[in-house]
Design a protein around this motif. Structure first.
Motif, mmCIF file in Angstrom:
data_model
loop_
_atom_site.group_PDB
_atom_site.id
_atom_site.type_symbol
_atom_site.label_atom_id
_atom_site.label_comp_id
_atom_site.label_asym_id
_atom_site.label_seq_id
_atom_site.Cartn_x
_atom_site.Cartn_y
_atom_site.Cartn_z
ATOM 1 N N THR A 47 0.818 -1.213 0.000
ATOM 2 C CA THR A 47 0.000 0.000 0.000
ATOM 3 C C THR A 47 0.849 1.259 0.000
ATOM 4 O O THR A 47 0.410 2.311 -0.455
ATOM 5 N N HIS A 48 2.078 1.162 0.515
ATOM 6 C CA HIS A 48 2.917 2.350 0.612
ATOM 7 C C HIS A 48 4.380 1.936 0.617
ATOM 8 O O HIS A 48 4.751 0.925 1.224
ATOM 9 N N ILE A 49 5.222 2.738 -0.061
ATOM 10 C CA ILE A 49 6.662 2.530 -0.061
ATOM 11 C C ILE A 49 7.312 3.864 0.271
ATOM 12 O O ILE A 49 7.019 4.878 -0.373
ATOM 13 N N GLU A 50 8.179 3.871 1.259
ATOM 14 C CA GLU A 50 8.795 5.116 1.727
ATOM 15 C C GLU A 50 10.307 4.974 1.748
ATOM 16 O O GLU A 50 10.856 4.024 2.318
ATOM 17 N N LEU B 281 17.653 2.195 1.591
ATOM 18 C CA LEU B 281 16.686 1.530 2.449
ATOM 19 C C LEU B 281 15.293 2.129 2.281
ATOM 20 O O LEU B 281 15.102 3.345 2.388
ATOM 21 N N PHE B 282 14.322 1.267 2.024
ATOM 22 C CA PHE B 282 12.924 1.659 1.899
ATOM 23 C C PHE B 282 12.094 0.841 2.890
ATOM 24 O O PHE B 282 12.469 -0.278 3.260
ATOM 25 N N THR B 283 10.964 1.389 3.292
ATOM 26 C CA THR B 283 9.993 0.645 4.082
ATOM 27 C C THR B 283 8.766 0.386 3.230
ATOM 28 O O THR B 283 8.212 1.305 2.625
ATOM 29 N N LEU B 284 8.366 -0.871 3.162
ATOM 30 C CA LEU B 284 7.159 -1.276 2.441
ATOM 31 C C LEU B 284 6.086 -1.615 3.461
ATOM 32 O O LEU B 284 6.312 -2.419 4.371
ATOM 33 N N SER B 285 4.921 -1.003 3.349
ATOM 34 C CA SER B 285 3.807 -1.352 4.227
ATOM 35 C C SER B 285 2.700 -1.995 3.399
ATOM 36 O O SER B 285 2.500 -1.644 2.230
ATOM 37 N N TYR B 286 2.001 -2.924 4.003
ATOM 38 C CA TYR B 286 0.945 -3.627 3.284
ATOM 39 C C TYR B 286 -0.109 -4.113 4.280
ATOM 40 O O TYR B 286 0.153 -4.252 5.479
ATOM 41 N N LEU B 287 -1.287 -4.345 3.788
ATOM 42 C CA LEU B 287 -2.372 -4.843 4.622
ATOM 43 C C LEU B 287 -2.371 -6.366 4.623
ATOM 44 O O LEU B 287 -2.221 -7.000 3.590
ATOM 45 N N GLU B 288 -2.550 -6.932 5.799
ATOM 46 C CA GLU B 288 -2.501 -8.386 5.926
ATOM 47 C C GLU B 288 -3.736 -8.883 6.667
ATOM 48 O O GLU B 288 -4.163 -8.300 7.665
ATOM 49 N N GLY B 289 -4.297 -9.963 6.186
ATOM 50 C CA GLY B 289 -5.419 -10.592 6.870
ATOM 51 C C GLY B 289 -6.751 -9.956 6.544
ATOM 52 O O GLY B 289 -6.844 -8.917 5.888
ATOM 53 N N LYS C 213 -8.871 -8.513 8.501
ATOM 54 C CA LYS C 213 -9.093 -7.229 9.157
ATOM 55 C C LYS C 213 -8.142 -6.140 8.662
ATOM 56 O O LYS C 213 -8.236 -4.989 9.077
ATOM 57 N N GLY C 214 -7.220 -6.510 7.799
ATOM 58 C CA GLY C 214 -6.351 -5.509 7.198
ATOM 59 C C GLY C 214 -5.330 -4.907 8.134
ATOM 60 O O GLY C 214 -5.144 -3.688 8.183
ATOM 61 N N TYR C 215 -4.627 -5.750 8.912
ATOM 62 C CA TYR C 215 -3.568 -5.250 9.778
ATOM 63 C C TYR C 215 -2.413 -4.732 8.919
ATOM 64 O O TYR C 215 -2.016 -5.357 7.931
ATOM 65 N N LEU C 216 -1.856 -3.593 9.323
ATOM 66 C CA LEU C 216 -0.758 -3.011 8.568
ATOM 67 C C LEU C 216 0.547 -3.673 8.992
ATOM 68 O O LEU C 216 0.891 -3.713 10.180
ATOM 69 N N ARG C 217 1.269 -4.212 8.024
ATOM 70 C CA ARG C 217 2.552 -4.860 8.277
ATOM 71 C C ARG C 217 3.658 -4.123 7.519
ATOM 72 O O ARG C 217 3.406 -3.436 6.543
ATOM 73 N N TYR C 218 4.900 -4.329 7.990
ATOM 74 C CA TYR C 218 6.020 -3.615 7.390
ATOM 75 C C TYR C 218 7.128 -4.590 6.993
ATOM 76 O O TYR C 218 7.382 -5.578 7.682
ATOM 77 N N ASN C 219 7.799 -4.257 5.890
ATOM 78 C CA ASN C 219 9.010 -4.949 5.475
ATOM 79 C C ASN C 219 10.056 -3.915 5.090
ATOM 80 O O ASN C 219 9.712 -2.799 4.675
ATOM 81 N N LEU C 220 11.306 -4.286 5.198
ATOM 82 C CA LEU C 220 12.396 -3.447 4.705
ATOM 83 C C LEU C 220 12.791 -3.897 3.305
ATOM 84 O O LEU C 220 12.882 -5.097 3.034
ATOM 85 N N ILE C 221 13.020 -2.920 2.437
ATOM 86 C CA ILE C 221 13.476 -3.185 1.081
ATOM 87 C C ILE C 221 14.838 -2.526 0.903
ATOM 88 O O ILE C 221 15.029 -1.358 1.255
ATOM 89 N N LYS C 222 15.801 -3.273 0.357
ATOM 90 C CA LYS C 222 17.118 -2.704 0.058
ATOM 91 C C LYS C 222 17.368 -2.759 -1.441
ATOM 92 O O LYS C 222 17.244 -3.813 -2.069
ATOM 93 N N LEU D 88 12.833 -10.625 10.700
ATOM 94 C CA LEU D 88 13.609 -9.760 11.580
ATOM 95 C C LEU D 88 13.503 -10.170 13.045
ATOM 96 O O LEU D 88 14.352 -9.813 13.854
ATOM 97 N N GLY D 89 12.455 -10.870 13.374
ATOM 98 C CA GLY D 89 12.298 -11.293 14.756
ATOM 99 C C GLY D 89 11.796 -10.196 15.675
ATOM 100 O O GLY D 89 11.921 -10.310 16.908
ATOM 101 N N ILE D 90 11.233 -9.135 15.122
ATOM 102 C CA ILE D 90 10.668 -8.056 15.928
ATOM 103 C C ILE D 90 9.249 -7.779 15.444
ATOM 104 O O ILE D 90 8.889 -8.084 14.307
ATOM 105 N N THR D 91 8.464 -7.198 16.328
ATOM 106 C CA THR D 91 7.100 -6.853 15.964
ATOM 107 C C THR D 91 7.097 -5.625 15.068
ATOM 108 O O THR D 91 8.132 -5.022 14.811
#
Length: 322
Positions: free
Chosen positions: A141-144, A156-164, A166-175, A191-194
């Motif tokens: 949904t968004h790339i920053e 380094l970019f952050t990718l956010s997307y809706l999951e599930g 209920k549409g929970y917002l999740r994040y990934n790192l893009i290099k 990453l092992g972090i929330t």
């Protein structure tokens, strides 16, 4: 403010940027970009194009100033006479997405997020020719854009997307690496972090700092494999409010972390992530140290401040940083 000496009061300041030689200071307002001479602190010029400016970049040699606005326009000015030399706008083939960007070595070339065929992707864009190259195949949904990472010469970019359902917002790192030569990208997973809301790489210590909305901070190693430390600001006397975090940066020497929320600015000691200074600032949106830590730059939706960084001279305990 922050027990620092005030050098210059500014009006509305969404972002404040110094030239590499520290001779010019720019800040963005709702309808213009304002330039100051840092020797006299006199106003040099007001640039009214583009309207609604959001992000600024000086070229490495300080000969050009790149300004991006919130609705898909780049303007490039020379910094001698501040003549407008290049402009590019969103068109039928691509839309320039609001957000930060990186300058690449080729003249008039940026690394940015474009919306093409209704999908957002990381691309190189030549402002002079209008040519672009799509570098990724992402669903989100968004790339920053966050920052350049010297450790592995990546962007380094952050990718956010809706999951599930209920549409929970999740994040990934893009290099992204070698965007002008042999471009490639990777998605950093496991990453092992929330979930986090902000991330910053600290070159001096070669670590990443993540900020979570529950006031937790996480430090990870340069390879993003190991959690080195966790800390929660509420355990260090910070009262939780309905604020949301908007900006994260580190001092040039790595001694301090600056966290900006919608109504406060926190200066934290790097070693233990405890607050050193907390300033309540309504509608805060930006706070960073200058590249050599000479200045502390703070922006809000109503005003801005250029402060002299004298943190090392204050009486609180700085032994952790020596």
């Amino acid at each position: 403010m922050f027990q620092m000496n005030l050098i210059k009061n500014l009006k509305v300041s969404y972002e404040i940027v110094l030239s590499n030689d520290k001779k010019l200071l720019c800040h963005t307002m709702g309808g213009k970009t304002v330039i100051f001479d840092t020797e006299t602190w006199e106003k040099v010029i007001e640039l009214k194009k583009p309207n609604n400016p959001s992000h600024l970049r000086f070229s490495q040699n300080d000969e050009m100033l790149y300004i991006k606005n919130t609705v898909g326009t780049f303007c490039v000015y020379d910094t001698k006479e501040f003549q407008l030399i290049k402009t590019i706008k969103s068109g039928k083939s691509f839309q320039i997405v609001e957000g930060n960007f990186a300058l690449l070595e080729n003249p008039f070339t940026v690394l940015d997020v474009l919306k093409i065929n209704e999908k957002k992707q990381i691309c190189t864009l030549n402002i002079e020719t209008g040519n672009y190259q799509i570098l990724t195949e992402l669903e989100g949904t968004h790339i920053e854009f966050n920052q350049f990472i010297p450790y592995d010469n990546s962007y380094l970019f952050t990718l956010s997307y809706l999951e599930g359902v209920k549409g929970y917002l999740r994040y990934n790192l893009i290099k992204v690496v070698d965007p002008l030569v042999k471009p490639s990208y990777s998605i950093v997973e496991n990453l092992g972090i929330t979930n986090w809301v902000l991330v910053c790489y600290v070159p001096v210590h070669q670590v990443y700092i993540f900020v979570h909305q529950d006031y937790e901070l996480t430090i990870m190693d340069a390879e993003l494999k190991t959690v080195l430390k966790k800390s929660n600001l509420t355990e260090n006397g910070v009262q939780s409010t309905d604020e949301y975090f908007v900006h994260l940066a580190a001092s040039y020497d790595g001694s301090y972390i600056v966290l900006t929320s919608s109504n406060r600015v926190f200066i934290l000691g790097f070693e233990d992530l405890t607050p050193i200074q907390i300033e309540e600032l309504e509608y805060a949106c930006f706070a960073e140290f200058s590249k050599d830590d000479t200045y502390f730059l703070v922006g809000t939706w109503s005003k801005g401040f250029v402060l002299e960084n004298n943190l090392k001279e204050l009486n609180f305990n700085t032994s952790l940083f020596n």
